[in-house]
Enzyme design. Structure first.
Site, PDB file in Angstrom:
ATOM      1  N   GLY A  13       0.785  -1.231   0.000  1.00  0.00           N
ATOM      2  CA  GLY A  13       0.000   0.000   0.000  1.00  0.00           C
ATOM      3  C   GLY A  13       0.813   1.275   0.000  1.00  0.00           C
ATOM      4  CB  SER A  14       4.280   2.217  -0.945  1.00  0.00           C
ATOM      5  OG  SER A  14       4.394   1.836  -2.288  1.00  0.00           O
ATOM      6  CG  MET A  91      -1.179  -7.961  -6.939  1.00  0.00           C
ATOM      7  SD  MET A  91      -0.558  -7.188  -8.455  1.00  0.00           S
ATOM      8  CE  MET A  91       1.025  -6.561  -7.912  1.00  0.00           C
ATOM      9  NE  ARG A  92      -8.412 -12.123  -7.614  1.00  0.00           N
ATOM     10  CZ  ARG A  92      -8.112 -13.398  -7.823  1.00  0.00           C
ATOM     11  NH1 ARG A  92      -6.933 -13.868  -7.488  1.00  0.00           N
ATOM     12  NH2 ARG A  92      -8.983 -14.210  -8.368  1.00  0.00           N
ATOM     13  CB  VAL A  93      -7.862 -10.269 -14.046  1.00  0.00           C
ATOM     14  CG1 VAL A  93      -8.545  -9.866 -15.343  1.00  0.00           C
ATOM     15  CG2 VAL A  93      -6.394 -10.601 -14.285  1.00  0.00           C
ATOM     16  CG  HIS A 110       1.988  -2.305 -15.042  1.00  0.00           C
ATOM     17  ND1 HIS A 110       1.705  -3.529 -14.470  1.00  0.00           N
ATOM     18  CD2 HIS A 110       2.975  -2.518 -15.945  1.00  0.00           C
ATOM     19  CE1 HIS A 110       2.502  -4.446 -15.009  1.00  0.00           C
ATOM     20  NE2 HIS A 110       3.279  -3.861 -15.910  1.00  0.00           N
ATOM     21  N   GLY A 144      -8.683  -5.800 -20.956  1.00  0.00           N
ATOM     22  CA  GLY A 144      -7.441  -6.569 -21.077  1.00  0.00           C
ATOM     23  C   GLY A 144      -6.589  -6.462 -19.804  1.00  0.00           C
ATOM     24  CD  GLU A 175       4.500   1.980  -9.151  1.00  0.00           C
ATOM     25  OE1 GLU A 175       4.554   1.079  -9.982  1.00  0.00           O
ATOM     26  OE2 GLU A 175       4.255   1.761  -7.948  1.00  0.00           O
TER      27      GLU A 175
HETATM   28  C1  GAR Z   1       3.192  -1.195  -7.477  1.00  0.00           C
HETATM   29  O1  GAR Z   1       4.518  -1.160  -7.924  1.00  0.00           O
HETATM   30  C2  GAR Z   1       2.258  -1.349  -8.636  1.00  0.00           C
HETATM   31  O2  GAR Z   1       2.748  -0.723  -9.790  1.00  0.00           O
HETATM   32  C3  GAR Z   1       2.209  -2.839  -8.808  1.00  0.00           C
HETATM   33  O3  GAR Z   1       2.171  -3.325  -7.509  1.00  0.00           O
HETATM   34  C4  GAR Z   1       2.923  -2.466  -6.667  1.00  0.00           C
HETATM   35  C5  GAR Z   1       2.132  -2.203  -5.428  1.00  0.00           C
HETATM   36  O4  GAR Z   1       2.887  -1.497  -4.499  1.00  0.00           O
HETATM   37  N1  GAR Z   1       1.094  -3.236  -9.588  1.00  0.00           N
HETATM   38  C6  GAR Z   1       1.153  -4.192 -10.524  1.00  0.00           C
HETATM   39  O5  GAR Z   1       2.143  -4.831 -10.761  1.00  0.00           O
HETATM   40  C7  GAR Z   1      -0.148  -4.393 -11.274  1.00  0.00           C
HETATM   41  N2  GAR Z   1       0.077  -5.184 -12.429  1.00  0.00           N
HETATM   42  P1  GAR Z   1       2.198  -0.830  -3.239  1.00  0.00           P
HETATM   43  O6  GAR Z   1       1.302  -1.887  -2.610  1.00  0.00           O
HETATM   44  O7  GAR Z   1       3.345  -0.505  -2.326  1.00  0.00           O
HETATM   45  O8  GAR Z   1       1.437   0.381  -3.678  1.00  0.00           O
END
Ligand code: GAR
Length: 213
Positions: A13-14, A91-93, A110, A144, A175
């Site tokens: 959750g950063s 992390m779910r489609v 992403h 997609g 991000e």
């Molecule tokens: C982030 O880097 C995000 O881009 C990635 O998960 C991480 C979550 O970090 N998402 C994916 O890979 C989606 N395909 P966080 O929980 O620290 O925000």
């Protein structure tokens, strides 16, 4: 009136934290009204609690189909009168059930320069390929996997000494900068979608006081 944002998470959750801490968002009409996690142990839930944001755990395992899981999420989002859904490490489609309820209102972050390296391990794939630049993408979600209209991207150099952790850390920092910015664009109603050669494309109306990203 506030612009209500829900953040869907599965892990650390950063990115949620970056939204909570963003001075830009604090100065805007944006209110984070709900955090939903499909993982009960996600640290993101602790972050929500510390920030006094209502949260819910909806475990995907408890549902027979992706659609039924998404229906439960949509019910929760509609109850909270959500305007924008942010997938921040979710992390779910997701299915058309969610996409149709929030058409062009679901945003994902992403850790790669899409359309390269979609899916679960964007940073690892980029390193394995040997690219010289990597980065992150904030985009609208479509049916997609990591394919929807791109809102913003940021590039970081790949260093010879990088491993997955060091590169991911620099990508994360980007991000954390881009995602609050993109949420502001929605709150300011500056995002429009046009069709170009059969493909939806996002455009951001410029605010002349703002430097280009
Ligand atoms: C982030 O880097 C995000 O881009 C990635 O998960 C991480 C979550 O970090 N998402 C994916 O890979 C989606 N395909 P966080 O929980 O620290 O925000």
């Amino acid at each position: 009136m506030s612009f209500n944002v829900a953040v869907l998470v599965s892990g650390n959750g950063s990115n949620l934290q970056a939204l909570i801490d963003s001075p830009k968002l604090a100065a805007s009409t944006v209110a984070i009204v709900k955090v939903i996690s499909n993982v009960p142990s996600a640290f993101a839930l602790t972050r929500a609690e510390r920030a006094n944001i209502p949260s819910r755990v909806i475990e995907h395992r408890g549902f027979d189909s992706r659609e039924a899981f998404d229906r439960a999420i949509v019910d929760e989002l509609q109850q909270a009168r959500v305007d924008l859904v942010v997938l921040a490490g979710f992390m779910r489609v997701i299915t058309p059930v969610l996409l149709e309820a929030f058409r062009y209102r679901v945003v994902n972050v992403h850790p790669a320069l899409l359309p390269a390296f979609p899916g679960m391990h964007g940073v690892r794939q980029a390193l394995a390929y040997g690219v010289r630049v990597a980065g992150c993408t904030v985009h609208l979600v479509d049916a997609g996997v990591d394919t929807g209209p791109i809102l913003a991207q940021s590039v970081v150099n790949v260093l010879d000494e990088d491993d997955e952790a060091s590169l991911a850390a620099r990508i994360h920092a980007e991000e954390h900068r881009l995602l609050p910015q993109a949420v502001c664009w929605f709150a300011e109603n500056r995002v429009s979608i046009t069709e170009v050669e059969g493909r939806a494309r996002a455009r951001i109306r410029r605010d002349d006081h703002e430097p280009r990203l």
